[in-house]
Each structure stands twice: as structure tokens, then as C-alpha cells.
Design an enzyme around this catalytic site. Structure first.
Site, PDB file in Angstrom:
ATOM      1  N   THR A   1       0.813  -1.220   0.000  1.00 43.32           N
ATOM      2  CA  THR A   1       0.000   0.000   0.000  1.00 43.32           C
ATOM      3  C   THR A   1       0.845   1.267   0.000  1.00 43.32           C
ATOM      4  OG1 THR A   1      -0.228   0.026   2.418  1.00 43.32           O
ATOM      5  CG2 THR A   1      -1.888  -1.195   1.167  1.00 43.32           C
ATOM      6  N   ASP A   2       2.150   1.152   0.305  1.00 41.26           N
ATOM      7  CA  ASP A   2       3.034   2.318   0.170  1.00 41.26           C
ATOM      8  C   ASP A   2       3.100   2.803  -1.272  1.00 41.26           C
ATOM      9  OD1 ASP A   2       3.600   2.161   2.831  1.00 41.26           O
ATOM     10  OD2 ASP A   2       5.726   1.722   2.615  1.00 41.26           O
ATOM     11  N   PHE A   3       2.758   1.924  -2.218  1.00 33.12           N
ATOM     12  CA  PHE A   3       2.807   2.288  -3.632  1.00 33.12           C
ATOM     13  C   PHE A   3       1.427   2.668  -4.175  1.00 33.12           C
ATOM     14  CE2 PHE A   3       6.256  -0.478  -2.545  1.00 33.12           C
ATOM     15  CZ  PHE A   3       7.358   0.126  -3.144  1.00 33.12           C
TER      16      PHE A   3
END
Length: 783
Positions: free
Chosen positions: A553-555
Site C-alpha cells: 500500500t506504500d505504492f
């Protein structure tokens, strides 16, 4: 974001309308859950582009548009007489965004691809899935298109921003392969720094504990990393308080976690310690364990299903869900609503996806009455970078921070990244490090994503440091952070404080679960939110535990943050108003799983992981090739099946009663996979890909970091990875954007050393004199 989006469809409707699953499993043009998920707040018109009158009608529509977005095969728009040159003749200010599998030119330009092929060719698949079986994609089968869609919005908004400077439109050429390549963590950085490809067996640890990442509980699985070694008792304190409270903490308390002989411990040594946790978890539900984690403040998260997500208390408290009336269905459907909160939810309302051709009369009637052509508004030199003049105070860190800011620094904004020796950006210290030597200036992942900008040291724990920070806020157009909820307020730089200093500033805070709600203060990272949103449950094989997706989810969150900031800047240009945006990384991730959410809310069906199999394709999977390599293959129809059989020189197989139709192939899929792998395992993976692509069959090698950086001719053709010279690392490689702007080539600048630009920024950008800067330094503010 409020644009008037007109979906132009062929007379029979967009192919997405025919993709399963459907409402009540009944096919129909208004019933595809994918269609309902991805087309809210749009209008629909139908145009026959094979007909001269239809093309003329489309040109008339393009004449009034700011942006045309298309995803035909490269060259098809030109064949229709609707390429960029033709469109720019009728509308010189038009932005044409072309999304294609591998870009508009290059050796793979005409390759066919589906989600599994993108996942393979991007490098992501090389570290996804259990090492005991084939590499795995995420089972929902559309993640690559969402990466590309987010990047397409960013490319379009940057081009529109440049149009205000130059008055000119341009062509935005986006590669889905490149967009997908920024989906997981450390793949290319590891190869570039150490010459080592990541192994699918690798899982995160804290301090070196050889314990699982995923644990079974009574009704599913949870994510829990047991810390060990120096500092572990502080990290374990909340967990141990909980087990003491429930009366089961004796054996866990007895372990000296701080002083375990980690370097000497074997897997056999870890097994009895693991059983202490396993016995504790297996008797409790995900809900019970997560409630304990939020109450006692320790890092445990459920591997959530779509049912869990819909029942999540944080999402309910923040009002994420909207029940949208769908006239054609005669019912309401529950969808994720706002992509951001703050001054108000964005979007303010959610309208159902349009019926096929529902807006023909209104849209074409308006065109018939005559509409003014869109004209450029600026006159600056086209040599100016698109985002030149935008000033950003960047308090971000780890991965969400730099990925949000990278498009701004790469395309000309003045970015000041704030960190200090007292609180380094954590991405500097997690590796991979050049030559495996830990050094905060030699981290490959940091260097790849922190291209450009300026770096200053500022100790925000000192009053002088805060004085400079307030001056920086006054200077900035955008103030960004991705700290935990309330952190900026505690430092005295919350949105209200920023508004007092700079009333028209745009403030964006991207925390794990948003700034309010019962779980807002929970700690966590991208790997935790991937599990919480439901991605882990959709990765891997049904008989195995949920898959591991790194900090996925960082991306995702940056694909929301960047468009929100660009749109807010445009809003301020038109109105003079600033904006406060509260983005939840968790909520952004949930948006990317909308079809599976709909499948549960509409059909009462929980989507589960299904390996690499898809309901509308067979064969479909990653197949072992010679040399322990893999190739992803996707056959989506009977014509493609015949092409596949021709490619492997087994034409009789096409009419084999076990495999003649899609239904036959699905019924005999295990046997089909064995037949396919008998052919692939004797051949080089790239030969398999080339042979199948030559026959029009989607196929792609499961590429490693080495393949992507060293051997991929398409990425080399598009100069996706650029070589940069760094004073501590020498030459390294970093990715540019997944799109090319025809009027604004992207030349990257290297990552900065810690505090490298402190004096320059304070003196030239913030206006401090030498005496003041010396006083700040002596007072410890610049460390």
C-alpha cells in the site's frame, strides 16, 4: 476530483461491461461489478469509430475537451485518423493520454499483455507467492491497470499544469509495465546495490527473529512480527501487558527477548518460542486479536477478507461507505466514497456508473448547438519544466513520502525535504545498501525514490528548528507529511497552525488510517495495511496461508496523494483558496479492491485467493521453464487457444475434447497446466515469451531485478531507468515516471546527501543571513 468525464464507448459498450463477476451472477451491460466499481461519476456516450460519421462526431467532442484518454493498441488511433497530430489540429491545447502495455514505441510495443503478464514483466511477481510453488499474482486480476490509471491521472494533470505556462497541449505516452514496476519493494534496488536478486522466501523480521509473518488464528490469519534483540522489550511491552491481563503471559515474560543469542539460534531453537505465540493466536478470532492490538498498542493486524473490510470500525467511523442508487438495477449498492477528507470529502458525492449511452442526447446535443474550442492560456517558453515555480515543504519519510514528492521534484518543483540526524528518514537505514555495507548515504531504495529536490537538516525538537520550519511553511505552496495521526499538531505544525502562517497553503497529511476515528493512532506500515485492506487474502493458493506483498500500500497511496495535490494547486490558481487534505493509506488501498468489496456487498460472496487462475482464461498462470525460470501465459479466448496450439506446434490439441472450449479447459485445468508446462519446461523463458507473442498470445517472463535493470530491451529503449552519479555511491540507477511527456522530457537528478543543501535553502530560499544561520547551527537546530 470534479472533472466532467465522458466515457466514449462503442455501440456494443465497453468490454469492461462484459467482465465478470456480475450482480447476482446475471450478465448484462449494467451489471458487471468491475464496470460499477471503476466508472462512478462519469457520463456515457456511444460512438462508432469504424464509421466516418462517428469519427467526425468524436473529433467534434475532442475539440471541446481538455484531455482525451485512450488505451487502444499503439498505432490504432493513427489508423483511425485520430492520432495526436489529427487531434491537435482541431484542438491545439488538447492533452492526449495514451495508455498501452509497453509504450508507443520499442521492441515490445506490439506485445499483448494482461494483468498477470504485467505483474511478471514488472518484476513484482518474482517476489510474490510461496517459494514452494509458482510465483503468484494478486487474484483480483486488475492491479496493474490501477497502477497505470493512477499514473495516467498524474501525467494528465502535469501536462495540464504545463499548458497553463505554454498554452500548448501534448501527448502523454504511458507504459503499464513501467507503472506496475513501482508496486513492490527493493526489487531493483537490491540488484543495483548488491548484485543480488530478492528471494521469494524472504520475509520481514525485527531484530533477526526467525518467526513467521503470518499466523493462523481461529477464523483466519493475522500479521504479527515478534521483535527480538536490543530494544525488543519496549516493542513487546503492549503485547506482554495484554497477555498478562488475560493470564497467559508467564512463559512469554520468562523469555529474555533482549539478550537472545540471535546469531547462534537455529530454526529448532525458534520453534518452541513460536509455539507460544501460535497457541495464543489459534484460540482467538481476528477480531479479538485486533481489538487487543488497538487497545494495548502493539503491531498486529488481521489478514482481512472483504466481509471484514465492510465491518471495519475505522472505515465506518470515517464514513467511507456510500450507498449509491443504481436506477438500472433498481437497488442501492455500497461503494467506497471519499478518497480524501479534511476541509470536506472528495468527491462530495458518488453517482452510479452510467448506463450505456445514457448521455448521448445531452452531450451531442450540446455539440450540435456549438461549443467554444478550448484555447491555451499561457505564453511562457516551452523549455520551462511543467511544475516549475511550485514550492513544497516536504516533511515526509519512508516510502509514501518520497513517492508522493518524486513527480514534483522530477518535473521541476522546488522541494525541500526536512530530516535530521536525530530523526533520519527511515528509508535511509533499511537497505539494500551498496555492497551490503550499512550507510545512510548508500541505501539504494532511498536513492531511487528521492531523486531531485533539496535536503536540509532541521531538528524540530528545538525552538530554533521550529522557527525555521515556520519560515519554510510560510515560503511553501504545499506542506506535506506522512507521519502518524496528530504528529504535526503535536509539533505545532498542524493544518490550523499552517493556515495561520500561510492561509493559501495546501496541506496534505497521509497517515496510516486517517487523522480521526477509533484506530487513527494505530502504528503500522504498508505491509500491515495491505493485510488490513484485504490484499494478502487475495494472494497465493487456497490451500496455503495468505500471501506476502511487502509494503504494497506504500505504492498505492501516492497515486492518490499526487493527483489530489495537483488538483488542489489548480483549484488555488482559479480561486486563491488553500486546502487541507486528510488521506488514509488504508482507505486508498480499499478503493483498489472495490470489485471484491462489491462482490460481497451485492452477491454475499467473499472473494478468496485462487493462485493464478481466472474465471475467463485458461491456460492462465506462471509456468516453469528451463533454468528454474518462469513465464506467465494468459489465453483469454478460443481463438487465442488455437493460436497457442499453433505456437507450440500441437494444432491437434486445439480440438482435443478436454480443451476445445473455455469451459472444457476450465473443467480440466490441472491437466491443461501439465500439458503447457511439459512444453515450457524444455525451453528458455524468453524463447517461450517470444514464440507465443509472435502468435498473438499474451506471455511475459517473470523478470527479476537483474532482468529489469540489465536485460529488458523495452525499458532500455524508453530509458526508464536512468544512470545518476552520486558522491557516496558513484553511479546508480533510478526510474523515471511511467509516462513520457512529448513537451517535457524527464531528466532525473540524483538523491541528496543528508542535510546537503541546508545552507543554500536557508540563505537563498528562506532569506536568512550568515550570522543567523551560524547561530542556528551553534544552537543545534541544523543537526
Amino acid at each position: 476530483l470534479g472533472a466532467d468525464v465522458i466515457k466514449v464507448e462503442p455501440l456494443e459498450g465497453d468490454a469492461a461491461r462484459r467482465r465478470p463477476p456480475f450482480v447476482d451472477d446475471v450478465p448484462g451491460p449494467e451489471r458487471s461489478l468491475r464496470w460499477l466499481a471503476w466508472n462512478v461519476n462519469k457520463r456515457s456516450v456511444t460512438v462508432d469509430l469504424s464509421d466516418a460519421a462517428g469519427r467526425a462526431r468524436f473529433l467534434r467532442l475532442a475539440e471541446t475537451a481538455d484531455v482525451v484518454l485512450e488505451s487502444f493498441a499503439p498505432g490504432q488511433m493513427e489508423e483511425l485518423g485520430l492520432g495526436y497530430e489529427a487531434l491537435s489540429e482541431v484542438n491545439p491545447a488538447l492533452i492526449l493520454v495514451s495508455i498501452s502495455p509497453f509504450g508507443q514505441s520499442g521492441p515490445y510495443r506490439d506485445y499483448r499483455a494482461t494483468d498477470i503478464v504485467f505483474w511478471a514483466m514488472s518484476g513484482n511477481m518474482s517476489i510474490s507467492g510461496e517459494a514452494t510453488g509458482p510465483p503468484a499474482q494478486i487474484s483480483d486480476d486488475y492491479q496493474s491497470y490501477l497502477h497505470a490509471g493512477g499514473d495516467a491521472v498524474i501525467g494528465a494533470l502535469i501536462a495540464l499544469t504545463q499548458r497553463h505556462l505554454t498554452g500548448r497541449g501534448q501527448h502523454v505516452d504511458l507504459s503499464i509495465q513501467e507503472a506496475t514496476s513501482r508496486g513492490l519493494y527493493q526489487i531493483t534496488g537490491s540488484w543495483d546495490m548488491t548484485g543480488r536478486n530478492l528471494d521469494r522466501r524472504e520475509r520481514p523480521t525485527v531484530g533477526g527473529a526467525d518467526l513467521p509473518w503470518t499466523w493462523e488464528c481461529r477464523d483466519g490469519h493475522v500479521i504479527w512480527l515478534c521483535p527480538a534483540g536490543p530494544g525488543s522489550m519496549q516493542r513487546l511491552s503492549g503485547f506482554l501487558d495484554w497477555v498478562d491481563e488475560i493470564g497467559e503471559g508467564g512463559e512469554l515474560r520468562a523469555v529474555d527477548w533482549e539478550h537472545l543469542p540471535l546469531e547462534k539460534m537455529t530454526k529448532e531453537d525458534w520453534e518452541p518460542l513460536g509455539r507460544l505465540f501460535a497457541d495464543l493466536f489459534i484460540s482467538r478470532t481476528k477480531r479479538e486479536l485486533y481489538d487487543a492490538a488497538t487497545t494495548y498498542d502493539f503491531l498486529l493486524y488481521p489478514s482481512a477478507t472483504s466481509a471484514d473490510t465492510l465491518a471495519n470500525a475505522q472505515l465506518q467511523a470515517r464514513g467511507l461507505w456510500r450507498d449509491v442508487e443504481h436506477p438500472e438495477l433498481g437497488r442501492r449498492i455500497r461503494l467506497p466514497g471519499a478518497i480524501a477528507r479534511g476541509d470536506g470529502p472528495i468527491p462530495a458525492e458518488t453517482r452510479a456508473a452510467p448506463a450505456l449511452g445514457a448521455d448521448n442526447d445531452e452531450v451531442f446535443g450540446r455539440l450540435g448547438a456549438g461549443s467554444a474550442r478550448r484555447n491555451g492560456v499561457g505564453s511562457a517558453s516551452s523549455a520551462a519544466k511543467p511544475l516549475a515555480g511550485i514550492k513544497i515543504a516536504d516533511f515526509g519519510w519512508f516510502m509514501v513520502g518520497p513517492l508522493t514528492i518524486k513527480p514534483f521534484s522530477d518535473f521541476g518543483a522546488d522541494v525541500v525535504h526536512v530530516e535530521s540526524t536525530a530523526r533520519l528518514d527511515s528509508l535511509r537505514i533499511v537497505g539494500p545498501f551498496q555492497d551490503d555495507v550499512p550507510d545512510r548515504e548508500r541505501c539504494g531504495e532511498y536513492a531511487q525514490v528521492r531523486t531531485g529536490g533539496r535536503a536540509i537538516n532541521l531538528d524540530l525538537g528545538t525552538e530554533a528548528g521550529m522557527t525555521i520550519a515556520r519560515r519554510l511553511v510560510e515560503w511553501a505552496d504545499v506542506v506535506f507529511n506522512n507521519f502518524s495521526a496528530g504528529a504535526m499538531e503535536r509539533m505545532g505544525l498542524g493544518p490550523e497552525a499552517v493556515r495561520e502562517l500561510n492561509p493559501d497553503a495546501i496541506v496534505l497529511s497521509c497517515s496510516g488510517q486517517g487523522q480521526d476515528g477509533p484506530h487513527a493512532n494505530g502504528k503500522g506500515g504498508g505491509g500491515h495495511y495491505a493485510a488490513l485492506a484485504g490484499f494478502n487474502e487475495l494472494t497465493g493458493w487456497p490451500e496455503d496461508e495468505p500471501g506476502y506483498l511487502s509494503a504494497y500500500t506504500d505504492f498505492i497511496a501516492p497515486r492518490f496523494n499526487v493527483p489530489l495535490l495537483l488538483a488542489a494547486l489548480d483549484h488555488r490558481r482559479r480561486t486563491g483558496e488553500g486546502r487541507y487534505l486528510d488521506v488514509s493509506q488504508f482507505e486508498a488501498a480499499v478503493h483498489w479492491l472495490t470489485p471484491s468489496i462489491l462482490d460481497y456487498s451485492v452477491n454475499d460472496r467473499v472473494m478468496n485467493r485462487n493462485g493464478n487462475r481466472q474465471p475467463d482464461a485458461a491456460p492462465h498462470g506462471a509456468y516453469r521453464c528451463s533454468g528454474d525460470r518462469w513465464c506467465a501465459i494468459a489465453v483469454t479466448g478460443d481463438d487465442e487457444w488455437r493460436s497457442f496450439c499453433e505456437a507450440i506446434e500441437a494444432p491437434a490439441l486445439a480440438d482435443d475434447p478436454r480443451f476445445a472450449t473455455l469451459g472444457d479447459r476450465k473443467s480440466n485445468e490441472d491437466e491443461l497446466d501439465r500439458v503447457v508446462e511439459q512444453w515450457t519446461i524444455e525451453r528458455d523463458a524468453y524463447q517461450v515469451m517470444g514464440r507465443l507473442q509472435a502468435h498473438g498470445v499474451a506471455a511475459g517472463v517473470v523478470q527479476t531485478g537483474e532482468d529489469v535493470l540489465e536485460h529488458d530491451p523495452q525499458l532500455r529503449h524508453r530509458n526508464f531507468y536512468q544512470r545518476l552519479d552520486h558522491p557516496a555511491m558513484g553511479t546508480y540507477r533510478a526510474p523515471q515516471a511511467s509516462f513520457r511527456l512529448s513537451n517535457a522530457p524527464c531528466k532525473l537528478q540524483r538523491a541528496r546527501l543528508l542535510g546537503e543543501d541546508t545552507y543554500e535553502v536557508l540563505s537563498e530560499w528562506l532569506g536568512y543571513g550568515d550570522a543567523e544561520i551560524e547561530r542556528f547551527a551553534l544552537g543545534g537546530a541544523l543537526q
